[in-house]
Scaffold this motif. Structure first.
Motif, PDB file in Angstrom:
ATOM      1  N   ASP A   1      -1.961   1.154   5.647  1.00  0.00           N
ATOM      2  CA  ASP A   1      -2.458  -0.043   4.948  1.00  0.00           C
ATOM      3  C   ASP A   1      -3.199   0.329   3.674  1.00  0.00           C
ATOM      4  O   ASP A   1      -3.062  -0.317   2.638  1.00  0.00           O
TER       5      ASP A   1
ATOM      6  N   VAL B   1      -0.655   1.440   1.051  1.00  0.00           N
ATOM      7  CA  VAL B   1       0.065   0.279   0.505  1.00  0.00           C
ATOM      8  C   VAL B   1      -0.825  -0.467  -0.483  1.00  0.00           C
ATOM      9  O   VAL B   1      -0.388  -0.893  -1.558  1.00  0.00           O
ATOM     10  N   GLN B   2      -2.101  -0.591  -0.127  1.00  0.00           N
ATOM     11  CA  GLN B   2      -3.049  -1.266  -1.011  1.00  0.00           C
ATOM     12  C   GLN B   2      -3.172  -0.533  -2.351  1.00  0.00           C
ATOM     13  O   GLN B   2      -3.212  -1.145  -3.411  1.00  0.00           O
ATOM     14  N   GLU B   3      -3.227   0.782  -2.283  1.00  0.00           N
ATOM     15  CA  GLU B   3      -3.322   1.584  -3.514  1.00  0.00           C
ATOM     16  C   GLU B   3      -2.056   1.421  -4.365  1.00  0.00           C
ATOM     17  O   GLU B   3      -2.129   1.307  -5.585  1.00  0.00           O
TER      18      GLU B   3
ATOM     19  N   ARG C   1      -0.071  -1.119  -4.386  1.00  0.00           N
ATOM     20  CA  ARG C   1      -0.164  -2.459  -4.998  1.00  0.00           C
ATOM     21  C   ARG C   1      -1.032  -2.419  -6.247  1.00  0.00           C
ATOM     22  O   ARG C   1      -0.712  -3.028  -7.258  1.00  0.00           O
ATOM     23  N   GLY C   2      -2.157  -1.708  -6.147  1.00  0.00           N
ATOM     24  CA  GLY C   2      -3.060  -1.599  -7.298  1.00  0.00           C
ATOM     25  C   GLY C   2      -2.386  -0.890  -8.471  1.00  0.00           C
ATOM     26  O   GLY C   2      -2.523  -1.298  -9.632  1.00  0.00           O
TER      27      GLY C   2
ATOM     28  N   LEU D   1       0.806  -0.825  -9.081  1.00  0.00           N
ATOM     29  CA  LEU D   1       1.802  -1.739  -9.663  1.00  0.00           C
ATOM     30  C   LEU D   1       1.136  -2.812 -10.511  1.00  0.00           C
ATOM     31  O   LEU D   1       1.618  -3.150 -11.590  1.00  0.00           O
ATOM     32  N   ASP D   2       0.012  -3.337 -10.029  1.00  0.00           N
ATOM     33  CA  ASP D   2      -0.683  -4.391 -10.792  1.00  0.00           C
ATOM     34  C   ASP D   2      -1.105  -3.880 -12.158  1.00  0.00           C
ATOM     35  O   ASP D   2      -0.837  -4.511 -13.180  1.00  0.00           O
TER      36      ASP D   2
ATOM     37  N   PHE E   1       9.540  -2.259  -8.275  1.00  0.00           N
ATOM     38  CA  PHE E   1       9.140  -1.376  -7.177  1.00  0.00           C
ATOM     39  C   PHE E   1      10.210  -1.387  -6.108  1.00  0.00           C
ATOM     40  O   PHE E   1      10.651  -2.451  -5.669  1.00  0.00           O
TER      41      PHE E   1
ATOM     42  N   GLU F   1      11.173  -5.098  -4.310  1.00  0.00           N
ATOM     43  CA  GLU F   1      10.072  -5.587  -3.485  1.00  0.00           C
ATOM     44  C   GLU F   1       9.120  -6.326  -4.404  1.00  0.00           C
ATOM     45  O   GLU F   1       8.690  -5.791  -5.421  1.00  0.00           O
TER      46      GLU F   1
ATOM     47  N   PHE G   1       5.723  -7.136  -4.699  1.00  0.00           N
ATOM     48  CA  PHE G   1       4.399  -6.843  -4.148  1.00  0.00           C
ATOM     49  C   PHE G   1       3.380  -7.750  -4.777  1.00  0.00           C
ATOM     50  O   PHE G   1       3.398  -7.993  -5.948  1.00  0.00           O
TER      51      PHE G   1
END
Ligand code: FAD
Length: 146
Positions: free
Chosen positions: A21, A24-26, A28-29, A31-32, A101, A144, A146
């Motif tokens: 988790d 995945v959070q990292e 996401r960060g 990608l943002d 992604f 994906e 995200f």
């Protein structure tokens, strides 16, 4: 080639530790921030994360791609960054994506694992063109969101 279009392809190893988790959070960060930064400087591309590895295509003006890659190389969330190719290209592969992604599915793992496996997990034996083509195909199939 009015914007001096270049493409860069690299491969690196994940250095993030922690629960799935957290990782995945990292991602996401990453990608943002990538989508924000890349959009500002006209960089497009795709990021693959799988099998503990990243592979990324960056395309845009030579200056924008170099500046982006310099930041990425300093990021301690990954390491063993191996440049596979960098050079002028006639057109973008990822026109519509500031950073697509791919890579979370089992089929992607199999395909990416296969390519990495064939090279004995030696990034220097993967070609930029091969990674670019693979990411392009995967992106068309299943980006994906995200
Ligand atoms: P700041 O946000 O000011 O951070 C300073 C330093 O800390 C930088 O070296 C940064 O890399 C590092 N850092 C930031 N957050 C963390 C964290 N949570 N954990 C550990 N270190 C951290 N950025 C793009 O703009 N475009 C891309 O296409 C792109 N692709 C990436 C692909 C991968 C595989 C990775 C790992 C990162 C990617 N990044 C990308 C993120 C990039 O490395 C920078 O973090 C981001 O561009 C912000 O840069 P900055 O100099 O403003 O750093």
């Amino acid at each position: 080639m009015s914007e001096n279009l270049h493409r860069l392809v690299y491969y690196s190893r994940n250095k993030m530790e922690g629960s799935p988790d957290f990782v995945v959070q990292e991602v996401r960060g990453i990608l943002d921030i990538s989508r924000i930064n890349n959009g500002k400087v006209g960089v497009t591309g795709a990021l693959l994360f799988n099998s503990g590895c990243f592979a990324q295509v960056l395309e845009g003006s030579q200056e924008a791609v170099e500046a982006t890659f310099e930041r990425i190389q300093r990021d301690e969330r990954h390491g063993d960054v191996s440049l596979l190719s960098f050079g002028a290209v006639a057109e973008r592969s990822f026109t519509n994506w500031s950073m697509a992604f791919v890579g979370a599915s089992a089929s992607d793992a199999e395909r990416f694992g296969g390519i990495a496996g064939e090279s004995g997990f030696d990034p220097s034996r993967l070609t930029g063109d091969r990674v670019n083509a693979m990411l392009y195909d995967l992106t068309l199939e299943e980006e994906e969101v995200f």
